[in-house]
Motif scaffolding. Structure first.
Motif: not given
Length: 299
Positions: A85-93
């Motif tokens: 989820f941390a990767e999703l939370l860091d989503h550039d778009l």
């Protein structure tokens, strides 16, 4: 129901086109919002909770219970439950969109798993901004305070309860007008895609008319830094875990103070009148355009 579907884009389409679709309609679909690897890890890491959390809730009252859904599983604390989820939370778009819509700084409002079960009725239509009463009162004239996604962890079809959206409802003159289900369109999309929508846009989960299929979805929203989030992230996602996440994710989870404007020290969410990051020993710069704090790019 309306026969006019939502505009659909690919993640790498020109940002200006995606932004125009959101401004015009209040919601768009972005296919391949995340790649298949991240999708698989989110599903794998959330599966134990999806399996054991019971549908519905006896603790939220009758009205909220109906909104919650008797056949719907919901849970938060996603950053503590699923490292992916941390990767999703860091989503550039997502951050590019948030920075274009939310004045000043912003943080995570909530991340929620929303698993709609067989036989669930359609959720009543609503705007996410109504939990802040002043935003409901101001209606269309309220500042943009929230941007959201509904990420499809499984295929969203009409039958399993794809999210219903009323296009252009974020521009209604009268926000007190009762929405009509016939005005809605379904956010039908394959797993890994996301419905992006404004906080002022009327929407709701659709009815799951299947006998044995569950709709697996993940909601995430970003909120202006001067409003209180729905989810108390720092109370349930401990620093010992968050210290391993990227700085932008740390900020989203509440481990940073919020800027009020160019060249001004943070003015809220402080510890002893200092930026929260100082308390945790996290390096940071004062909020300026150069530092990137105001543009959502601080590292």
């Amino acid at each position: 129901m309306s026969d006019k579907g939502l505009r659909t884009f690919q993640r790498n389409d020109p940002f200006e086109l995606i932004l125009k679709g959101l401004d015009d309609d209040g919601g768009v679909i972005v296919r391949d919002f995340i790649d298949q690897d991240l999708l698989a890890r989110l599903n794998e890491q959330l599966q134990p909770d999806i399996k054991h959390v019971l549908p519905g809730s006896d603790d939220v009252g009758e009205e909220m219970g109906a909104f919650w859904g008797k056949q719907t599983k919901r849970f938060t604390r996603l950053a503590a439950r699923a490292p992916a989820f941390a990767e999703l939370l860091d989503h550039d778009l997502m951050h590019r969109w948030a920075a274009s819509q939310l004045e000043g700084d912003y943080w995570l409002n909530t991340g929620q798993a929303m698993i709609v079960g067989p036989g669930e009725t359609g959720q009543f239509l609503h705007r996410d901004t109504v939990i802040w009463p002043v935003m409901e009162t101001l209606g269309r004239d309220a500042p943009n305070c929230l941007v959201s996604i509904m990420l499809a962890l499984s295929d969203f079809t009409e039958e399993v309860g794809a999210t219903r959206v009323i296009p252009r409802s974020h521009k209604w003159d009268d926000f007190a007008r009762q929405p009509n289900p016939d005005e809605t369109v379904g956010a039908v999309m394959p797993a890994g895609s996301a419905l992006l929508y404004m906080g002022k846009t009327v929407h709701g989960a659709g009815a799951n008319v299947t006998a044995d299929q569950w709709r697996h979805g993940l909601h995430m929203s970003f909120l202006v830094g001067w409003l209180t989030p729905e989810e108390a992230s720092p109370l349930v996602v401990p620093w010992d875990l968050v210290r391993n996440y990227p700085p932008r994710v740390q900020r989203m989870l509440g481990y940073a103070s919020h800027a009020r404007g160019e060249n001004k020290a943070p003015g809220n969410w402080l510890i002893d009148f200092e930026d929260a990051r100082k308390f945790f020993g996290v390096p940071f710069e004062r909020p300026t355009e150069k530092s990137g704090f105001l543009s959502g790019e601080l590292v």
